[in-house]
Design a protein around this motif. Structure first.
Motif, PDB file in Angstrom:
ATOM      1  N   PHE A  47     -76.722  12.884 -32.354  1.00  0.00           N
ATOM      2  CA  PHE A  47     -76.002  13.715 -33.308  1.00  0.00           C
ATOM      3  C   PHE A  47     -76.499  15.149 -33.233  1.00  0.00           C
ATOM      4  CE2 PHE A  47     -73.974  14.908 -37.192  1.00  0.00           C
ATOM      5  CZ  PHE A  47     -74.880  15.695 -37.876  1.00  0.00           C
ATOM      6  N   VAL A  48     -75.567  16.095 -33.295  1.00  0.00           N
ATOM      7  CA  VAL A  48     -75.923  17.513 -33.286  1.00  0.00           C
ATOM      8  C   VAL A  48     -75.624  18.155 -34.641  1.00  0.00           C
ATOM      9  CG1 VAL A  48     -75.453  19.758 -32.250  1.00  0.00           C
ATOM     10  CG2 VAL A  48     -75.522  17.712 -30.806  1.00  0.00           C
ATOM     11  N   ALA A  49     -74.376  18.042 -35.084  1.00  0.00           N
ATOM     12  CA  ALA A  49     -73.971  18.671 -36.345  1.00  0.00           C
ATOM     13  C   ALA A  49     -72.653  18.069 -36.804  1.00  0.00           C
ATOM     14  CB  ALA A  49     -73.811  20.184 -36.168  1.00  0.00           C
ATOM     15  N   SER A  50     -72.398  18.179 -38.101  1.00  0.00           N
ATOM     16  CA  SER A  50     -71.118  17.707 -38.621  1.00  0.00           C
ATOM     17  C   SER A  50     -70.694  18.560 -39.799  1.00  0.00           C
ATOM     18  CB  SER A  50     -71.189  16.235 -39.043  1.00  0.00           C
ATOM     19  OG  SER A  50     -72.059  16.065 -40.139  1.00  0.00           O
ATOM     20  N   ILE A  51     -69.409  18.472 -40.131  1.00  0.00           N
ATOM     21  CA  ILE A  51     -68.846  19.261 -41.214  1.00  0.00           C
ATOM     22  C   ILE A  51     -67.809  18.434 -41.947  1.00  0.00           C
ATOM     23  CG2 ILE A  51     -67.089  20.303 -39.705  1.00  0.00           C
ATOM     24  CD1 ILE A  51     -67.534  22.923 -41.324  1.00  0.00           C
ATOM     25  N   ILE A  52     -67.830  18.513 -43.266  1.00  0.00           N
ATOM     26  CA  ILE A  52     -66.806  17.850 -44.061  1.00  0.00           C
ATOM     27  C   ILE A  52     -65.557  18.723 -44.012  1.00  0.00           C
ATOM     28  CG2 ILE A  52     -66.174  16.948 -46.327  1.00  0.00           C
ATOM     29  CD1 ILE A  52     -68.517  15.507 -44.936  1.00  0.00           C
ATOM     30  N   TRP A  53     -64.447  18.116 -43.592  1.00  0.00           N
ATOM     31  CA  TRP A  53     -63.270  18.909 -43.257  1.00  0.00           C
ATOM     32  C   TRP A  53     -62.734  19.693 -44.449  1.00  0.00           C
ATOM     33  CZ3 TRP A  53     -62.298  20.517 -38.800  1.00  0.00           C
ATOM     34  CH2 TRP A  53     -61.047  21.024 -38.457  1.00  0.00           C
TER      35      TRP A  53
END
Length: 120
Positions: A47-53
């Motif tokens: 995993f690198v990064a994530s964002i809640i849409w």
């Protein structure tokens, strides 16, 4: 179904920058979160990064905090990963993913990946 297409990978020297893009199409209204993952040669995907849409909350792996920034443009259905101060250990194939609420990444939609190579 959501289709994802990444772009922006390439070869860069250590200390340089790249911006990856991930364009989503199809049933984009079903997306709850999008993220970036990477897989280096001989290693497992991480995993690198994530964002809640909708809300925009972001999450980062410790290894990229302060160097990478994830963002999205809802109007364009596109997610970005700005990568600064790149290191040779950032070399990997970067893939974007999209998932619905409560659904694990492994069951979501995935792009084909874009290769990033950081030379020392």
């Amino acid at each position: 179904q959501v289709q994802l297409v990444e772009s922006g990978g390439g070869l860069v020297q250590a200390g340089g920058s790249l911006r990856l893009s991930c364009a989503a199409s199809g049933r984009t209204f079903s997306i709850y979160t999008m993220g970036w993952f990477r897989q280096a040669p001989g290693k497992e995907r991480e995993f690198v990064a994530s964002i809640i849409w909708s809300g925009g909350s972001t999450y980062y792996a410790d290894s990229v905090k302060g160097r990478f920034t994830i963002s999205r443009d809802n109007a364009k259905n596109t997610m970005y990963l700005q990568m600064n101060s790149l290191k040779p250990e950032d070399t990997a194939v970067y893939s974007c993913a999209a998932a619905r609420n409560g659904i694990p990444w492994s069951s979501g939609s995935w792009g084909q990946g874009t290769r990033v190579t950081v030379s020392s």
